[in-house]
Design a protein around this motif. Structure first.
Motif, PDB file in Angstrom:
ATOM      1  N   ARG A 199     -11.719   2.087  12.744  1.00  0.00           N
ATOM      2  CA  ARG A 199     -10.236   1.996  13.130  1.00  0.00           C
ATOM      3  C   ARG A 199      -9.817   0.435  12.896  1.00  0.00           C
ATOM      4  O   ARG A 199      -9.020   0.267  12.074  1.00  0.00           O
ATOM      5  CB  ARG A 199      -9.765   2.196  14.435  1.00  0.00           C
TER       6      ARG A 199
ATOM      7  N   ASP B 120     -11.611   0.708   7.084  1.00  0.00           N
ATOM      8  CA  ASP B 120     -11.286   0.158   5.428  1.00  0.00           C
ATOM      9  C   ASP B 120     -10.545  -1.169   5.608  1.00  0.00           C
ATOM     10  O   ASP B 120      -9.767  -1.385   6.271  1.00  0.00           O
ATOM     11  CB  ASP B 120     -10.198   1.212   5.047  1.00  0.00           C
TER      12      ASP B 120
ATOM     13  N   ARG C 251      -9.121  -2.871   3.534  1.00  0.00           N
ATOM     14  CA  ARG C 251      -7.705  -3.033   2.799  1.00  0.00           C
ATOM     15  C   ARG C 251      -6.632  -2.585   4.009  1.00  0.00           C
ATOM     16  O   ARG C 251      -5.571  -3.277   4.061  1.00  0.00           O
ATOM     17  CB  ARG C 251      -7.485  -1.899   1.699  1.00  0.00           C
ATOM     18  N   VAL C 252      -7.018  -1.599   4.912  1.00  0.00           N
ATOM     19  CA  VAL C 252      -5.976  -1.675   5.848  1.00  0.00           C
ATOM     20  C   VAL C 252      -6.248  -2.168   7.079  1.00  0.00           C
ATOM     21  O   VAL C 252      -5.110  -2.983   7.652  1.00  0.00           O
ATOM     22  CB  VAL C 252      -6.356   0.166   6.553  1.00  0.00           C
TER      23      VAL C 252
ATOM     24  N   SER D 109      -4.576  -5.694   6.422  1.00  0.00           N
ATOM     25  CA  SER D 109      -3.230  -5.710   5.924  1.00  0.00           C
ATOM     26  C   SER D 109      -2.216  -6.515   6.570  1.00  0.00           C
ATOM     27  O   SER D 109      -1.347  -6.921   5.788  1.00  0.00           O
ATOM     28  CB  SER D 109      -2.546  -4.297   5.847  1.00  0.00           C
TER      29      SER D 109
ATOM     30  N   ASP E 192       4.115   3.599  11.774  1.00  0.00           N
ATOM     31  CA  ASP E 192       2.626   2.826  11.791  1.00  0.00           C
ATOM     32  C   ASP E 192       2.929   1.749  13.020  1.00  0.00           C
ATOM     33  O   ASP E 192       2.121   0.816  13.050  1.00  0.00           O
ATOM     34  CB  ASP E 192       2.513   1.994  10.403  1.00  0.00           C
TER      35      ASP E 192
ATOM     36  N   LEU F 279      -1.151   1.092  12.898  1.00  0.00           N
ATOM     37  CA  LEU F 279      -1.513  -0.261  12.260  1.00  0.00           C
ATOM     38  C   LEU F 279      -1.278  -1.129  13.110  1.00  0.00           C
ATOM     39  O   LEU F 279      -2.127  -2.052  13.162  1.00  0.00           O
ATOM     40  CB  LEU F 279      -0.745  -0.067  11.023  1.00  0.00           C
TER      41      LEU F 279
ATOM     42  N   LYS G 283      -4.993  -0.849  14.264  1.00  0.00           N
ATOM     43  CA  LYS G 283      -6.006  -1.011  13.155  1.00  0.00           C
ATOM     44  C   LYS G 283      -6.017  -2.498  12.675  1.00  0.00           C
ATOM     45  O   LYS G 283      -6.848  -2.884  12.416  1.00  0.00           O
ATOM     46  CB  LYS G 283      -5.524  -0.162  11.995  1.00  0.00           C
ATOM     47  N   ALA G 284      -4.693  -2.929  12.468  1.00  0.00           N
ATOM     48  CA  ALA G 284      -4.529  -4.277  11.958  1.00  0.00           C
ATOM     49  C   ALA G 284      -3.930  -5.464  12.566  1.00  0.00           C
ATOM     50  O   ALA G 284      -4.008  -6.565  12.512  1.00  0.00           O
ATOM     51  CB  ALA G 284      -3.858  -3.980  10.612  1.00  0.00           C
TER      52      ALA G 284
END
Length: 272
Positions: free
Chosen positions: A57, A80, A82-83, A86, A146, A186, A225-226
């Motif tokens: 995650r 990931d 990229r995620v 981000s 998100d 996100l 996630k980000a």
């Protein structure tokens, strides 16, 4: 190390029904950690316990603190890239590449009428501002689907929802920690609400709020996630070991903004 059953019966709690089956099993000697041994499963008996340590995650900066506080530093970053990365250069980050913000506010906690629930107007407004900044970014806007907003008191949920409706962002999910367990977003924004010491004992007694509740803290900070943004009064939060560790982590990485910090945290700023 996440939220267990919601039990309202005092008798049920006396008989241990507020502790999950898995947690009860992990208290048994055969399932406990052997701190003198080491194996591919950490220090559990690999014949009895398989520990899932791969996290798919979160950005590594978001995972580091909960891994240290709750999982013996065993969590592995497998998200990931990229995620997870981000938002690591978002314009409002105090330190680029470190997608955490602690926004200090010395707000006022309030109640309305006969309602037992608390809200903090200053924090609610700040949460709304961050939501607007994320959604209306000129180059890389974040979808309302998100973004999640977590806060422990029902009245604060209500106030934040009203503010988000006033700026045409009603779709953003706002709720308690219990509503977010098992979910991921996100970006997560947390409003801690408490800005006075007067009611901390009451929170602990009735198991509400974030303070003195490591599991609720763990669930809240492991949803993003980000990007993770926490809004709260550092002079109150420092009294809780988990939030104190979070403040130290953000201060050492230059990720604190807003009001002044407690002296023991202020000296750590930018010491990474």
């Amino acid at each position: 190390m996440q939220l267990g059953p919601v039990v309202k019966s005092r008798l049920a709690r006396v008989f241990g029904l507020n502790v999950s089956l898995l947690e009860r099993l992990m208290m048994r000697p055969m399932y406990s950690r052997d701190e003198t041994a080491y194996s591919i499963c950490g220090s559990y008996n690999p014949l009895l316990v398989t520990k899932l340590v791969k996290n798919y995650r979160s950005h590594s900066a978001l995972l580091s603190l909960p891994s240290r506080l709750f999982y013996h530093k065993e969590l592995l970053v497998c998200a990931d890239e990229r995620v997870a990365s981000s938002l690591h250069n978002w314009e409002k980050l105090p330190k680029k590449g470190f997608p955490l913000i602690f926004h200090g506010l010395r707000g006022n906690e309030m109640r309305e009428g006969s309602s037992p629930s608390w809200f903090n107007p200053s924090e609610a407004v700040q949460v709304m501002r961050y939501c607007c900044l994320l959604v209306r970014h000129a180059v890389h806007p974040v979808s309302v689907a998100d973004i999640g907003v977590i806060t422990p008191y029902r009245k604060q949920v209500e106030k934040i929802r009203i503010l988000l409706r006033s700026v045409d962002l009603p779709e953003i999910k706002v709720g308690s920690v219990e509503e977010f367990q098992g979910r991921e977003y996100l970006a997560i924004i947390i409003s801690t609400v408490r800005s006075s010491e007067d009611h901390l004992n009451e929170d602990a007694r009735y198991v509400v709020g974030f303070l003195s509740n490591p599991k609720r803290f763990n669930v809240a900070v492991t949803r993003p996630k980000a990007l993770l943004i926490m809004v709260g009064n550092p002079h109150i939060l420092i009294k809780d070991p988990c939030f104190g560790a979070f403040l130290e982590y953000c201060a050492m990485n230059g990720a604190c903004v807003g009001c002044d910090l407690p002296p023991e945290i202020e000296v750590l700023q930018g010491c990474d």
